[in-house]
Enzyme design. Structure first.
Site, PDB file in Angstrom:
ATOM      1  N   ASP A  51       5.194  -2.779  -5.411  1.00 14.36           N
ATOM      2  CA  ASP A  51       5.910  -2.162  -6.509  1.00 14.36           C
ATOM      3  C   ASP A  51       6.963  -3.112  -7.064  1.00 14.36           C
ATOM      4  O   ASP A  51       7.145  -4.237  -6.590  1.00 14.36           O
ATOM      5  CB  ASP A  51       6.500  -0.805  -6.104  1.00 14.36           C
ATOM      6  CG  ASP A  51       7.650  -0.902  -5.116  1.00 14.36           C
ATOM      7  OD1 ASP A  51       8.228  -1.992  -4.971  1.00 14.36           O
ATOM      8  OD2 ASP A  51       7.979   0.136  -4.506  1.00 14.36           O
ATOM      9  N   LYS A  73       6.430   0.967 -10.623  1.00 12.15           N
ATOM     10  CA  LYS A  73       6.849   2.133 -11.392  1.00 12.15           C
ATOM     11  C   LYS A  73       8.359   2.049 -11.532  1.00 12.15           C
ATOM     12  O   LYS A  73       9.089   2.069 -10.559  1.00 12.15           O
ATOM     13  CB  LYS A  73       6.462   3.441 -10.689  1.00 12.15           C
ATOM     14  CG  LYS A  73       4.969   3.619 -10.536  1.00 12.15           C
ATOM     15  CD  LYS A  73       4.632   4.923  -9.838  1.00 12.15           C
ATOM     16  CE  LYS A  73       4.926   6.124 -10.697  1.00 12.15           C
ATOM     17  NZ  LYS A  73       4.083   6.192 -11.900  1.00 12.15           N
ATOM     18  N   MET A 187      18.154   5.974  -7.625  1.00 12.43           N
ATOM     19  CA  MET A 187      17.692   5.969  -9.027  1.00 12.43           C
ATOM     20  C   MET A 187      18.638   6.760  -9.936  1.00 12.43           C
ATOM     21  O   MET A 187      18.218   7.654 -10.663  1.00 12.43           O
ATOM     22  CB  MET A 187      16.273   6.545  -9.113  1.00 12.43           C
ATOM     23  CG  MET A 187      15.251   5.818  -8.258  1.00 12.43           C
ATOM     24  SD  MET A 187      13.684   6.704  -8.068  1.00 12.43           S
ATOM     25  CE  MET A 187      14.149   8.046  -6.947  1.00 12.43           C
TER      26      MET A 187
END
Length: 266
Positions: A51, A73, A187
């Site tokens: 990732d 992502k 995040m």
């Protein structure tokens, strides 16, 4: 004469057979924080599906035979669809490749690892799990912030800062704040102002200590000491961007007490 025990012997590593998928955590970034099993997998894999948060220094440890396949992502940016990633893992395994699915942090902590192994299970593909050091806890520790302290908290909340599709996130954030325990937000950057306001409505005071950490264990690392009421503005003022975490609660104040004698990483 007594023989000293050997200190250089590595553990026995499992064989990585063709047709299997190993799901491994790469930790917060610095290669020194990889587990030995993750390093073994990197050197053994035919395909490494990684990732966006896997540090390039870790990918450099891959075996010469390995094919690197990007499947990142990132919030707010063009990203591979999760269903396509699942299909890719299954396809490569059925080609009798040794497939390593490598994720930043720990694959089962906000990493969608559970979705991927469920897809593998339904497809009849054998897999192995290699946990990693989850980035939120590692970044906090390396910044001088213990996740728990007997004098402040016996629990800590790990929370995703991304919004849910049905709009229920804000109400959930408020409920988490009402628990009265420190919160580590993964995040957070796209929704940081909304998250901090939700925490305040949930009962946290505006002067609650907070720390923003971006790009932990890399040369770009930044640590900003702030408060709940100022975190969003301070992060914007300093140009903080993802990847980042935000720590809110009494544990954030520990950093000031520990920094004087704390040796930096690495």
């Amino acid at each position: 004469m007594e023989t000293k025990p050997r200190t250089d012997k590595l553990p026995d590593f499992p064989e990585f057979p063709p047709g299997e998928v190993w799901l491994a955590g790469a930790g917060p970034g610095d290669p020194g924080l990889l587990t030995l099993h993750a390093l073994h997998a990197l050197r053994s894999a035919d395909d490494i599906v990684h990732d966006a948060l896997v540090d390039p220094r870790i990918l450099e440890l891959a075996g010469q035979q390995a094919k690197l396949i990007f499947a990142g992502k990132r919030g707010g940016k063009p990203s591979a669809l999760q269903g396509d990633i699942n299909d890719l893992l299954i396809e490569r395994a059925r080609m009798q490749r040794r497939v390593l699915r490598l994720k930043g942090g720990d694959p089962f902590v906000f990493g969608r690892g559970g979705e991927e192994v469920l897809a593998l299970t339904r497809a009849g593909v054998r897999f192995r799990i290699i946990p990693g050091i989850t980035s939120g806890l590692a970044a906090a520790a390396l910044a001088g912030i213990p996740a728990t302290m007997r004098d402040t908290n016996h629990a800590v909340i790990l929370m995703a800062g991304s919004r849910s599709a049905d709009g229920t996130s804000i109400a959930e954030w408020e409920k988490l704040a009402s628990v009265g325990q420190p919160i580590i937000v993964y995040m957070p950057m796209a929704n940081l102002p909304d998250i901090m306001r939700a925490f305040e409505r949930g009962g946290m005071a505006r002067d609650t200590p907070a720390v923003v950490i971006s790009a932990s264990t890399t040369s770009e690392e930044r640590v900003i000491e702030t408060s709940l009421g100022s975190a969003a503005a301070d992060a914007a003022k300093h140009g903080v961007s993802a990847p980042a975490i935000v720590i809110v609660g009494a544990i954030a104040a520990m950093r000031r007490q520990l920094l004087a004698n704390m040796v930096g990483w690495p």
